[in-house]
Scaffold this active site. Structure first.
Site, PDB file in Angstrom:
ATOM      1  N   GLU A  81       0.876  -1.040   0.257  1.00  0.00           N
ATOM      2  CA  GLU A  81      -0.097  -0.076   0.057  1.00  0.00           C
ATOM      3  C   GLU A  81       0.834   1.333  -0.064  1.00  0.00           C
ATOM      4  O   GLU A  81       0.517   2.158  -0.838  1.00  0.00           O
ATOM      5  CB  GLU A  81      -0.954  -0.033   1.384  1.00  0.00           C
ATOM      6  CG  GLU A  81      -1.787   1.360   1.157  1.00  0.00           C
ATOM      7  CD  GLU A  81      -2.805   1.170   2.356  1.00  0.00           C
ATOM      8  OE1 GLU A  81      -3.420   2.097   2.479  1.00  0.00           O
ATOM      9  OE2 GLU A  81      -2.776   0.210   3.355  1.00  0.00           O
ATOM     10  N   ARG A  82       1.870   1.262   0.749  1.00  0.00           N
ATOM     11  CA  ARG A  82       2.723   2.319   0.951  1.00  0.00           C
ATOM     12  C   ARG A  82       3.503   2.740  -0.413  1.00  0.00           C
ATOM     13  O   ARG A  82       3.732   3.692  -1.028  1.00  0.00           O
ATOM     14  CB  ARG A  82       3.917   2.168   1.948  1.00  0.00           C
ATOM     15  CG  ARG A  82       3.302   2.392   3.255  1.00  0.00           C
ATOM     16  CD  ARG A  82       4.377   2.112   4.560  1.00  0.00           C
ATOM     17  NE  ARG A  82       3.982   2.329   5.677  1.00  0.00           N
ATOM     18  CZ  ARG A  82       4.441   1.999   6.600  1.00  0.00           C
ATOM     19  NH1 ARG A  82       5.563   1.465   6.598  1.00  0.00           N
ATOM     20  NH2 ARG A  82       3.941   2.290   7.904  1.00  0.00           N
TER      21      ARG A  82
END
Length: 103
Positions: A81-82
């Site tokens: 996600e990052r």
């Protein structure tokens, strides 16, 4: 606006075990309530609100992964996600620069 939420819960309060389990909670479950959407500065297309749980009964089949493995699962997905958010930020910045240069 969600119809379901994945919630990280501590499943062993009576031991030293820090076991976190992921549960899928459906908005139709009794005692699962959502607050009013919060006013945010950014990412307004993603609504954010408080979620309230008052003795929600969650069936075993709504567990995501094995019991006490929620932290490990979350850490594996958080890195992805990052990376996605970082790529999105760079693409938006490149588009903004291109618009400034061409206009």
């Amino acid at each position: 606006m969600c119809d379901m939420a994945i919630v990280a819960v501590k499943t062993n309060y009576n031991t030293d075990d820090e076991g976190i389990t992921l549960l899928i909670l459906e908005s139709t479950m009794e005692e699962f309530n959502k607050g009013v959407p919060l006013k945010k500065i950014g990412m307004k297309s993603q609504d954010t609100a408080e979620l309230f749980f008052d003795n929600v009964k969650v069936p075993n089949e709504n567990r995501l992964g094995d019991e006490k493995m929620g932290f490990k699962i979350t850490m594996q997905e958080l890195a992805r996600e990052r990376l996605t958010v970082g790529i999105m930020a760079v693409a938006i910045a490149e588009d903004a620069i291109e618009n400034i240069i061409t206009h």
